[in-house]
Design a protein around this motif. Structure first.
Motif, PDB file in Angstrom:
ATOM      1  N   HIS A 165      55.337  28.893  43.656  1.00  8.93           N
ATOM      2  CA  HIS A 165      55.686  27.515  43.969  1.00  8.93           C
ATOM      3  C   HIS A 165      54.891  26.990  45.162  1.00  8.93           C
ATOM      4  CE1 HIS A 165      58.787  28.311  41.146  1.00  8.93           C
ATOM      5  NE2 HIS A 165      59.393  27.178  41.338  1.00  8.93           N
ATOM      6  N   ASP A 166      54.178  27.864  45.843  1.00  8.41           N
ATOM      7  CA  ASP A 166      53.343  27.464  46.968  1.00  8.41           C
ATOM      8  C   ASP A 166      52.096  26.787  46.414  1.00  8.41           C
ATOM      9  OD1 ASP A 166      51.983  27.185  49.318  1.00  8.41           O
ATOM     10  OD2 ASP A 166      51.720  29.320  49.697  1.00  8.41           O
ATOM     11  N   PRO A 167      51.722  25.615  46.928  1.00  9.54           N
ATOM     12  CA  PRO A 167      50.538  24.944  46.388  1.00  9.54           C
ATOM     13  C   PRO A 167      49.260  25.761  46.558  1.00  9.54           C
ATOM     14  CG  PRO A 167      51.528  23.642  48.159  1.00  9.54           C
ATOM     15  CD  PRO A 167      52.384  24.828  47.949  1.00  9.54           C
ATOM     16  N   ASP A 168      49.224  26.639  47.538  1.00 14.29           N
ATOM     17  CA  ASP A 168      48.040  27.466  47.767  1.00 14.29           C
ATOM     18  C   ASP A 168      48.241  28.902  47.273  1.00 14.29           C
ATOM     19  OD1 ASP A 168      46.700  25.350  48.973  1.00 14.29           O
ATOM     20  OD2 ASP A 168      47.552  25.811  50.940  1.00 14.29           O
ATOM     21  N   TRP A 169      49.123  29.094  46.303  1.00 17.71           N
ATOM     22  CA  TRP A 169      49.428  30.448  45.836  1.00 17.71           C
ATOM     23  C   TRP A 169      48.193  31.154  45.306  1.00 17.71           C
ATOM     24  CZ3 TRP A 169      48.335  31.939  40.924  1.00 17.71           C
ATOM     25  CH2 TRP A 169      48.101  30.937  39.997  1.00 17.71           C
ATOM     26  N   TRP A 170      47.336  30.435  44.609  1.00 20.13           N
ATOM     27  CA  TRP A 170      46.155  31.068  44.013  1.00 20.13           C
ATOM     28  C   TRP A 170      45.185  31.515  45.094  1.00 20.13           C
ATOM     29  CZ3 TRP A 170      41.425  29.018  44.988  1.00 20.13           C
ATOM     30  CH2 TRP A 170      41.405  27.747  45.535  1.00 20.13           C
ATOM     31  N   LEU A 171      45.050  30.709  46.160  1.00 18.19           N
ATOM     32  CA  LEU A 171      44.155  31.074  47.254  1.00 18.19           C
ATOM     33  C   LEU A 171      44.679  32.298  47.998  1.00 18.19           C
ATOM     34  CD1 LEU A 171      41.686  30.394  48.977  1.00 18.19           C
ATOM     35  CD2 LEU A 171      43.158  28.887  50.320  1.00 18.19           C
ATOM     36  N   LYS A 172      45.977  32.316  48.262  1.00 22.12           N
ATOM     37  CA  LYS A 172      46.572  33.451  48.971  1.00 22.12           C
ATOM     38  C   LYS A 172      46.493  34.725  48.136  1.00 22.12           C
ATOM     39  CE  LYS A 172      49.565  30.583  51.766  1.00 22.12           C
ATOM     40  NZ  LYS A 172      50.930  30.140  52.003  1.00 22.12           N
ATOM     41  N   SER A 173      46.733  34.618  46.829  1.00 22.63           N
ATOM     42  CA  SER A 173      46.653  35.817  45.983  1.00 22.63           C
ATOM     43  C   SER A 173      45.211  36.302  45.877  1.00 22.63           C
ATOM     44  CB  SER A 173      47.242  35.549  44.603  1.00 22.63           C
ATOM     45  OG  SER A 173      46.477  34.596  43.899  1.00 22.63           O
ATOM     46  N   LEU A 174      44.254  35.389  45.824  1.00 22.71           N
ATOM     47  CA  LEU A 174      42.841  35.778  45.804  1.00 22.71           C
ATOM     48  C   LEU A 174      42.479  36.512  47.087  1.00 22.71           C
ATOM     49  CD1 LEU A 174      39.906  35.483  44.558  1.00 22.71           C
ATOM     50  CD2 LEU A 174      39.707  33.531  46.088  1.00 22.71           C
ATOM     51  N   MET A 175      42.918  35.990  48.218  1.00 24.61           N
ATOM     52  CA  MET A 175      42.611  36.628  49.500  1.00 24.61           C
ATOM     53  C   MET A 175      43.243  38.018  49.580  1.00 24.61           C
ATOM     54  SD  MET A 175      42.902  33.388  52.061  1.00 24.61           S
ATOM     55  CE  MET A 175      42.596  34.365  53.502  1.00 24.61           C
ATOM     56  N   ARG A 176      44.483  38.160  49.102  1.00 22.57           N
ATOM     57  CA  ARG A 176      45.157  39.464  49.108  1.00 22.57           C
ATOM     58  C   ARG A 176      44.436  40.439  48.182  1.00 22.57           C
ATOM     59  NH1 ARG A 176      50.019  37.168  49.455  1.00 22.57           N
ATOM     60  NH2 ARG A 176      50.076  36.756  47.249  1.00 22.57           N
ATOM     61  N   ARG A 177      44.100  39.968  46.976  1.00 22.65           N
ATOM     62  CA  ARG A 177      43.473  40.825  45.975  1.00 22.65           C
ATOM     63  C   ARG A 177      42.075  41.266  46.401  1.00 22.65           C
ATOM     64  NH1 ARG A 177      43.590  37.436  41.808  1.00 22.65           N
ATOM     65  NH2 ARG A 177      41.458  36.780  42.099  1.00 22.65           N
ATOM     66  N   GLU A 178      41.296  40.374  46.981  1.00 21.90           N
ATOM     67  CA  GLU A 178      39.921  40.671  47.338  1.00 21.90           C
ATOM     68  C   GLU A 178      39.766  41.218  48.752  1.00 21.90           C
ATOM     69  OE1 GLU A 178      37.461  40.569  45.184  1.00 21.90           O
ATOM     70  OE2 GLU A 178      38.789  39.834  43.625  1.00 21.90           O
ATOM     71  N   GLY A 179      40.863  41.267  49.509  1.00 23.97           N
ATOM     72  CA  GLY A 179      40.799  41.783  50.869  1.00 23.97           C
ATOM     73  C   GLY A 179      40.076  40.841  51.822  1.00 23.97           C
ATOM     74  N   ILE A 180      40.138  39.557  51.554  1.00 30.28           N
ATOM     75  CA  ILE A 180      39.494  38.572  52.421  1.00 30.28           C
ATOM     76  C   ILE A 180      40.372  38.376  53.652  1.00 30.28           C
ATOM     77  CG2 ILE A 180      38.705  36.187  52.580  1.00 30.28           C
ATOM     78  CD1 ILE A 180      38.329  36.277  49.521  1.00 30.28           C
TER      79      ILE A 180
END
Length: 177
Positions: free
Chosen positions: A57-72
């Motif tokens: 439900h977070d508008p930036d959920w995709w960005l946060k999950s990408l950062m978590r997944r890629e270790g950014i």
């Protein structure tokens, strides 16, 4: 109650184009506003408390999950290098060969030197490059200590099991006689 509509001479219905979606949105908004005026939304369960919504439900959920997944990481380079320096020995202890340890320390040193030559993007960089030979020697010492501890615990377990089996043999020998 005052008339909510403007006088007919000021209202031109042909000047406003309303399609079906806009009409539905306007009707929904009107019903919600009237319900608020009547107080129908007062004292609902959970009123005044934040909603516990999942990440999607977070508008930036995709960005946060990408950062978590890629270790950014969003940390400034100086802070990131401090964290890497603090965790370097643990990471080295997981390695099996001296060549891998040397390569990891050399890559860490390259990142530190690269950070020193860049303009500061946060706190000052206080992390220093590591001496490769001293770091490899410390890794070898820690590895030898872990191996000695493992041998000692294995010998202790073997010794305990031998003592147990000998004591069982004595006990069983007594029962037979």
């Amino acid at each position: 109650m005052a008339d909510q509509h403007p006088p007919p001479e000021f209202f031109n219905p042909y000047a406003v184009a309303i399609d079906e979606e806009v009409a539905i949105a306007l009707l929904a908004d009107m019903h919600v506003r009237r319900a608020i005026e009547r107080g129908e939304f007062d004292d609902l369960p959970g009123s005044g408390r934040p909603l516990d919504l999942p990440d999607r439900h977070d508008p930036d959920w995709w960005l946060k999950s990408l950062m978590r997944r890629e270790g950014i990481v969003q940390l400034p380079p100086s802070i990131q290098l401090r964290k890497e320096d603090a965790a370097l020995d643990e990471r080295l202890d997981e390695m099996w060969s001296e060549a891998d340890v040397r390569q990891e320390v050399e890559e860490f040193n390259k990142r530190v030197l690269r950070g020193r030559y860049q303009p500061p993007a946060g706190p000052p960089l206080v992390t220093m490059p590591r001496d490769v030979e001293a770091t490899v020697a410390a890794w070898a010492d820690r590895r030898a200590v872990r191996a000695a501890d493992a041998r000692a615990s294995a010998d202790g377990q073997v010794g305990d099991s031998a003592v147990r089996s000998q004591s069982r043999g004595v006990r069983s020998g007594r029962r037979r006689s």
